[in-house]
Design a protein around this motif. Structure first.
Motif, PDB file in Angstrom:
ATOM      1  N   SER A 170       0.936  -1.130  -0.018  1.00 43.33           N
ATOM      2  CA  SER A 170      -0.086  -0.002   0.060  1.00 43.33           C
ATOM      3  C   SER A 170       1.018   1.287   0.040  1.00 43.33           C
ATOM      4  CB  SER A 170      -0.788  -0.184   1.276  1.00 43.33           C
ATOM      5  OG  SER A 170      -1.549   1.204   1.299  1.00 43.33           O
ATOM      6  N   LEU A 171       0.748   2.053  -1.216  1.00 50.36           N
ATOM      7  CA  LEU A 171       1.544   3.114  -1.238  1.00 50.36           C
ATOM      8  C   LEU A 171       0.921   4.374  -1.215  1.00 50.36           C
ATOM      9  CD1 LEU A 171       4.439   4.287  -2.217  1.00 50.36           C
ATOM     10  CD2 LEU A 171       3.665   3.794  -4.499  1.00 50.36           C
ATOM     11  N   ARG A 172       1.692   5.356  -0.608  1.00 50.38           N
ATOM     12  CA  ARG A 172       1.294   6.834  -0.680  1.00 50.38           C
ATOM     13  C   ARG A 172       2.286   7.738  -0.398  1.00 50.38           C
ATOM     14  NH1 ARG A 172      -2.269   7.860   3.557  1.00 50.38           N
ATOM     15  NH2 ARG A 172      -0.882   8.812   4.852  1.00 50.38           N
ATOM     16  N   ASP A 173       2.713   8.363  -1.629  1.00 50.69           N
ATOM     17  CA  ASP A 173       3.973   9.187  -1.719  1.00 50.69           C
ATOM     18  C   ASP A 173       3.385  10.645  -2.181  1.00 50.69           C
ATOM     19  OD1 ASP A 173       6.316  10.442  -2.131  1.00 50.69           O
ATOM     20  OD2 ASP A 173       7.372   8.789  -2.967  1.00 50.69           O
ATOM     21  N   GLU A 174       3.518  11.431  -1.036  1.00 46.36           N
ATOM     22  CA  GLU A 174       3.104  12.849  -1.311  1.00 46.36           C
ATOM     23  C   GLU A 174       3.904  13.454  -1.943  1.00 46.36           C
ATOM     24  OE1 GLU A 174       2.061  14.555   2.513  1.00 46.36           O
ATOM     25  OE2 GLU A 174       0.231  13.186   2.810  1.00 46.36           O
ATOM     26  N   ARG A 175       5.165  13.217  -2.056  1.00 44.02           N
ATOM     27  CA  ARG A 175       6.499  14.126  -2.783  1.00 44.02           C
ATOM     28  C   ARG A 175       6.181  13.864  -4.295  1.00 44.02           C
ATOM     29  NH1 ARG A 175      12.821  13.956  -1.140  1.00 44.02           N
ATOM     30  NH2 ARG A 175      12.637  11.925  -2.360  1.00 44.02           N
ATOM     31  N   ASP A 176       6.048  12.459  -4.686  1.00 44.36           N
ATOM     32  CA  ASP A 176       6.184  12.070  -5.905  1.00 44.36           C
ATOM     33  C   ASP A 176       4.748  11.735  -6.475  1.00 44.36           C
ATOM     34  OD1 ASP A 176       8.784  12.292  -6.159  1.00 44.36           O
ATOM     35  OD2 ASP A 176       9.027  10.204  -5.630  1.00 44.36           O
ATOM     36  N   GLN A 177       3.500  12.141  -5.784  1.00 41.47           N
ATOM     37  CA  GLN A 177       2.274  12.048  -6.209  1.00 41.47           C
ATOM     38  C   GLN A 177       2.033  10.596  -6.516  1.00 41.47           C
ATOM     39  OE1 GLN A 177       0.066  14.779  -5.778  1.00 41.47           O
ATOM     40  NE2 GLN A 177       1.945  15.515  -4.746  1.00 41.47           N
ATOM     41  N   LEU A 178       2.314   9.819  -5.680  1.00 42.06           N
ATOM     42  CA  LEU A 178       1.970   8.393  -5.843  1.00 42.06           C
ATOM     43  C   LEU A 178       1.192   7.821  -4.816  1.00 42.06           C
ATOM     44  CD1 LEU A 178       5.413   7.092  -6.795  1.00 42.06           C
ATOM     45  CD2 LEU A 178       3.886   7.528  -8.367  1.00 42.06           C
ATOM     46  N   SER A 179      -0.020   7.071  -5.234  1.00 42.30           N
ATOM     47  CA  SER A 179      -1.022   6.508  -4.385  1.00 42.30           C
ATOM     48  C   SER A 179      -1.601   5.281  -4.973  1.00 42.30           C
ATOM     49  CB  SER A 179      -1.922   7.375  -3.514  1.00 42.30           C
ATOM     50  OG  SER A 179      -2.603   7.892  -4.823  1.00 42.30           O
ATOM     51  N   GLY A 180      -1.932   4.263  -4.109  1.00 42.20           N
ATOM     52  CA  GLY A 180      -2.529   3.114  -4.552  1.00 42.20           C
ATOM     53  C   GLY A 180      -2.021   1.875  -3.941  1.00 42.20           C
ATOM     54  N   GLU A 181      -2.264   0.711  -4.711  1.00 42.64           N
ATOM     55  CA  GLU A 181      -1.793  -0.687  -4.226  1.00 42.64           C
ATOM     56  C   GLU A 181      -1.041  -1.559  -5.218  1.00 42.64           C
ATOM     57  OE1 GLU A 181      -4.810  -2.776  -2.176  1.00 42.64           O
ATOM     58  OE2 GLU A 181      -5.161  -1.541  -0.571  1.00 42.64           O
ATOM     59  N   VAL A 182      -0.217  -2.112  -4.946  1.00 43.20           N
ATOM     60  CA  VAL A 182       0.411  -3.137  -5.848  1.00 43.20           C
ATOM     61  C   VAL A 182       0.465  -4.578  -5.054  1.00 43.20           C
ATOM     62  CG1 VAL A 182       2.540  -3.826  -7.004  1.00 43.20           C
ATOM     63  CG2 VAL A 182       1.985  -1.279  -6.935  1.00 43.20           C
ATOM     64  N   THR A 183       0.044  -5.321  -6.021  1.00 40.20           N
ATOM     65  CA  THR A 183      -0.007  -6.867  -5.473  1.00 40.20           C
ATOM     66  C   THR A 183       0.961  -7.753  -6.341  1.00 40.20           C
ATOM     67  OG1 THR A 183      -2.279  -6.455  -4.844  1.00 40.20           O
ATOM     68  CG2 THR A 183      -1.510  -8.806  -4.951  1.00 40.20           C
ATOM     69  N   LEU A 184       1.899  -8.377  -5.917  1.00 38.19           N
ATOM     70  CA  LEU A 184       2.537  -9.372  -6.569  1.00 38.19           C
ATOM     71  C   LEU A 184       1.804 -10.776  -6.163  1.00 38.19           C
ATOM     72  CD1 LEU A 184       5.106  -9.955  -8.218  1.00 38.19           C
ATOM     73  CD2 LEU A 184       6.543 -10.141  -6.074  1.00 38.19           C
ATOM     74  N   ASN A 185       0.950 -11.202  -7.135  1.00 39.14           N
ATOM     75  CA  ASN A 185       0.656 -12.438  -6.838  1.00 39.14           C
ATOM     76  C   ASN A 185       1.527 -13.729  -6.759  1.00 39.14           C
ATOM     77  OD1 ASN A 185      -2.026 -11.371  -6.840  1.00 39.14           O
ATOM     78  ND2 ASN A 185      -2.143 -11.447  -9.239  1.00 39.14           N
ATOM     79  N   SER A 186       2.454 -13.607  -7.671  1.00 36.65           N
ATOM     80  CA  SER A 186       3.419 -14.802  -7.732  1.00 36.65           C
ATOM     81  C   SER A 186       4.753 -14.224  -8.283  1.00 36.65           C
ATOM     82  CB  SER A 186       3.045 -15.920  -8.091  1.00 36.65           C
ATOM     83  OG  SER A 186       2.850 -15.489  -9.582  1.00 36.65           O
ATOM     84  N   LEU A 187       6.054 -14.642  -7.825  1.00 35.25           N
ATOM     85  CA  LEU A 187       7.329 -14.266  -8.601  1.00 35.25           C
ATOM     86  C   LEU A 187       8.044 -15.661  -8.063  1.00 35.25           C
ATOM     87  CD1 LEU A 187       9.453 -12.727 -10.126  1.00 35.25           C
ATOM     88  CD2 LEU A 187      10.054 -11.761  -7.898  1.00 35.25           C
ATOM     89  N   HIS A 188       8.439 -16.315  -9.230  1.00 34.99           N
ATOM     90  CA  HIS A 188       9.022 -17.497  -9.238  1.00 34.99           C
ATOM     91  C   HIS A 188      10.391 -17.527 -10.053  1.00 34.99           C
ATOM     92  CE1 HIS A 188       5.392 -19.862  -7.810  1.00 34.99           C
ATOM     93  NE2 HIS A 188       5.653 -18.849  -6.882  1.00 34.99           N
ATOM     94  N   THR A 189      11.602 -17.631  -9.386  1.00 36.28           N
ATOM     95  CA  THR A 189      12.781 -17.617 -10.192  1.00 36.28           C
ATOM     96  C   THR A 189      13.479 -18.972 -10.029  1.00 36.28           C
ATOM     97  OG1 THR A 189      14.014 -16.708  -8.627  1.00 36.28           O
ATOM     98  CG2 THR A 189      12.666 -15.115  -9.772  1.00 36.28           C
ATOM     99  N   GLY A 190      14.657 -18.992 -11.094  1.00 38.42           N
ATOM    100  CA  GLY A 190      15.622 -20.099 -10.838  1.00 38.42           C
ATOM    101  C   GLY A 190      16.642 -19.231  -9.823  1.00 38.42           C
TER     102      GLY A 190
END
Length: 817
Positions: A170-190
């Motif tokens: 959950s992101l709220r950055d007043e200096r760079d005018q960013l707000s909202g949510e980012v969801t990483l459902n899955s990240l699989h690597t070797g």
């Protein structure tokens, strides 16, 4: 082997066995869960945060240092609000490589991580206390970590695998005018290690409010980390995005190919890029569109740029009509000051009622890395659209020399020349001939244009500052003649029919002044002859400034409606407020009302003054909150809808019936006047008048009442007085009303006013006057008898006699002798 050596080796072996036994005993008997309270207390004391570890802690030391956590929560600093929460996580690191300054991670996994990140306008974040660390006491020895950092020896990074599921930020950055949510459902690597290729699969969702980004990112690739260069390589990319971003809706983007990035040098290299595109932007819908690049390389340090086989193919619809566009640029190679390449070409086609067929081409480019020159760019346009009286045909060409500055992301158009011709069967052709130059970059844009519209000169110049917020514009334009009716689609100017009393009010129209906040600047406009819809203005002048969402029009001048308009205006987007001060001198008020209010209720020439303001978020709300003053002074005009002089000539018949006479407004009838004055006080959308004064050779007209601007209704009482009569068939009727005030009631919608002459009140007034007259005559006869004067009847029969007044004087004189 000597005995002492054998004994020494035996002792060392016993020490190793003893150390191993002690280590095994420590690991087997160590319970990390016993230290939960210590960690919780330390976090509370040193970081003012509440740490909760509701799940067990699992720890192993050799041959891998491994830890497993579950059900962990951490609060914000000094508050009970949740900062982070973790369902489950594990990390295992090989121990022996750490002694050789190598970080070999066997496995990293996490599930159900929720994190809140906040940064205010001054740059302060909610993780500052966690990353700051504790300052060592004065004179304390350096830690191993600090010694390693000081030595500059690299730490080798090597991770066998990463598995992350259900991570939410959950992101709220007043200096760079960013707000909202980012969801990483899955990240699989070797395996992730320097210069080792590894498969990567990911699925992520974005729900950002600022910027507006909402959608799903998914795909797979083969990733190579370039740690020394701070870069990456992606091979066999198959990435996709579905959603909305930056005002573009229904995006469906798929990217294939290979991409490399060197962070230290800022270089970019792409091979066999294939971008599939589908999107909606307003009325433009793209589907099955592609952008393909065989090879692209960019090296700013070496000043090299290479582009091979760029092809763009767009397909879709514009306003529901088929649209297609192509661009083909076979080759471009730039190495420092040397530039070679091939000409570019393309086409644009739009079908339907508005049809466009355009093509463009250029000569071979030249220049250098800093300035790519594309000479002889030429675009040819042919099109058609439905006009007011048939098919409107368009044809034209645009020529310019393009100058591109890749390092600055800037371009310029030199030697710009454009010719456009618009033909419509019943209208004179419109011919545009324009020349000038323009340039643009991420920081600013400038233009200088001059030409002719149907042999009428015009000139425009300006500058736009794009780097700041909001955008700043300074622009001026001067036209000898400008007829927008030839350039814009026709629109109906006929007034809408008045709603019936039982009908619901018309739907309201929103008023949005927020675009005034998007930019600021100064604007100047001069037009010798201007036409738009029914408006005709000559010597038009406009000067305005825009700052902080407030538009100030310091000058609005023009010769129109047969006179002169001089006005100032103000609009405030913050309060959705508008104010206007205007003086119209020598204007035809009938034309003014038709153009501005779409009303045909008054004629005349003269002066109109208004000082009004209002506020609101819709048209109806603004009408209801209108306030201010207005006044008019007219001559040689008429009030349309009724002929009062004609109605008053029918007084004899109307008085005999002793009933009021009502009639609907009739466009063919009018009451003439030689002069008229009136002033209005406007409050809450209602204009009130109490000083109407209109004069004609036969009538004097006064009145008072109210005009409801929001509902477009009138409730007014006019008082007509016959000032003079004329001889003729109806002269006697008017003579009977001479000196009598006739009340006339005006009610109803302005488009269909009800006129009611209140004859009942006039009849009562005339009866009272007649009775009063007879009483006066009887009193006079009685006084004549007492004074010995002849009666009026006998005096009239015997010929001319002195007046009653003279006879009375003579008698009175005799009494006092």
């Amino acid at each position: 082997m000597k005995p002492w050596i054998r004994k020494l080796l035996l002792a060392l072996a016993l020490l190793v066995l003893l150390f191993g036994a002690v280590l095994v005993w420590l690991v087997s008997t160590f319970d990390p869960n016993a230290y939960k309270g210590l960690a919780i207390d330390w976090m509370k004391t040193h970081r003012a945060r509440t740490l909760a570890i509701d799940g067990p802690i699992k720890l192993s030391v050799f041959p891998r240092l491994a830890v497993q956590l579950s059900a962990v929560k951490l609060s914000e600093k000094g508050r009970a609000d949740e900062f982070a929460a973790l369902d489950e996580a594990s990390l295992s690191v090989a121990v022996l490589p750490l002694l050789r300054r190598q970080l070999v991670v066997d496995h990293v996994s996490a599930r159900g991580l929720r994190l809140v990140y906040r940064r205010d306008a001054q740059g302060k974040t909610n993780i500052d206390d966690l990353i700051a660390g504790d300052a060592p006491p004065p004179g304390a020895p350096a830690t191993p970590a600090s010694q390693a950092a000081a030595s500059g020896a690299p730490l080798r990074f090597d991770v066998s695998s990463v598995q992350l599921d259900d991570l939410r930020l959950s992101l709220r950055d007043e200096r760079d005018q960013l707000s909202g949510e980012v969801t990483l459902n899955s990240l699989h690597t070797g395996r992730l290690a320097d210069q080792v290729e590894s498969p990567v699969k990911l699925q992520a969702e974005f729900a950002m409010k600022a910027p507006a980004v909402k959608g799903r990112l998914s795909g797979e690739t083969r990733l190579t980390l370039l740690l020394a260069q701070q870069g990456v390589k992606l091979r066999d990319m198959q990435l996709g995005w579905q959603g909305d971003a930056f005002g573009v809706q229904a995006m469906d983007v798929k990217i294939q190919g290979a991409l490399g990035y060197d962070g230290q040098r800022g270089t970019l290299d792409a091979q066999d890029l294939d971008l599939g595109l589908g999107a909606t932007l307003g009325s433009l819908k793209l589907a099955n569109s592609r952008v393909q690049i065989k090879h692209f390389a960019f090296d700013p340090a070496a000043r090299n740029l290479s582009l091979n086989a760029l092809q763009v193919k767009l397909a879709g619809t514009q306003g529901g009509q088929p649209l297609s566009a192509t661009l083909d640029w076979p080759e471009l190679n730039v190495k420092g000051e040397a530039l070679t390449g091939s000409a570019l070409s393309g086409k644009l086609s739009l079908e339907g009622p508005t049809a466009v067929d355009a093509s463009f081409k250029s000569a071979a480019p030249g220049g250098s890395f800093d300035m790519v020159k594309v000479p002889g760019f030429e675009a040819t346009l042919k099109g058609s659209m439905k006009g007011t009286s048939g098919q409107r045909e368009l044809a034209g060409t645009v020529r310019a020399d393009l100058q591109l500055q890749p390092a600055k992301s800037a371009f310029a158009l030199d030697a710009l020349a454009a010719q456009l011709k618009i033909q419509e069967p019943s209208l004179q052709p419109l011919v545009l001939d324009m020349r000038g130059k323009a340039d643009a970059s991420p920081q600013a844009a400038h233009w200088t244009l001059a030409g002719q519209i149907n042999a009428n000169p015009f000139r425009s110049e300006g500058a736009v500052t794009l780097a700041g917020t909001p955008i700043t514009v300074k622009a001026s334009a001067n036209f000898e003649a400008l007829d927008l009716n030839r350039l814009l689609p026709p629109s109906s100017t006929a007034p809408a029919p008045a709603p019936a009393a039982t009908e619901k009010p018309a739907a309201d129209t929103p008023v949005d002044l927020s675009p005034l906040r998007a930019l600021q600047g100064e604007f100047s406009l001069r037009i010798g002859s201007f036409a738009y819809q029914t408006y005709r203005v000559s010597d038009a002048a406009l000067d305005a400034s825009l700052q902080g969402g407030m538009l100030r029009v310091s000058k609005l001048y023009g010769k129109t409606w047969g006179g002169v308009l001089d006005a100032t205006a103000f609009a405030d987007a913050r309060a959705s407020r508008v104010a206007v001060k205007a003086t119209a001198t020598g204007v035809n008020v009938n034309t003014l009302l038709k153009d501005v209010a779409k009303k045909d209720i008054l004629e005349g020439t003269g002066r109109v003054v208004a000082d009004i303001e209002t506020a609101g978020r819709s048209v109806n709300e603004m009408k209801a909150r209108l306030k201010g003053t207005a006044a008019l002074q007219l001559r040689d005009g008429a009030i349309k809808g009724v002929n009062l002089a004609k109605s008053l000539r029918q007084a004899k018949a109307a008085l005999s019936m002793k009933q009021d006479s009502a009639q609907k407004s009739n466009a063919t009838e009018k009451t003439d006047f030689s002069e008229m004055t009136a002033s209005f006080v406007i409050t809450d959308g209602i204009a009130r008048n109490a000083d109407l004064d209109a004069k004609s050779p036969f009538l004097r007209l006064n009145g008072s009442g109210a005009l409801d601007i929001g509902r477009s209704r009138i409730d007014y009482t006019a008082r007509a007085t016959v000032a003079n009569t004329m001889k003729g068939q109806d002269g006697a009727d008017l003579a009977a009303l001479k000196g009598v005030t006739v009340p006339v009631l005006l009610t109803g919608p302005l488009d269909a006013i009800d006129w009611k002459i209140q004859w009942s009140q006039i009849a009562a007034q005339m009866i009272k006057s007649e009775v009063t007259g007879k009483a006066e005559e009887k009193l006079k006869e009685s006084l004549r008898g007492k004074l010995g004067l002849p009666s009026a009847a006998s005096g009239a029969a015997s010929g001319p006699q002195p007046s009653t007044k003279d006879q009375l004087k003579d008698k009175l004189k005799g009494l006092f002798k």
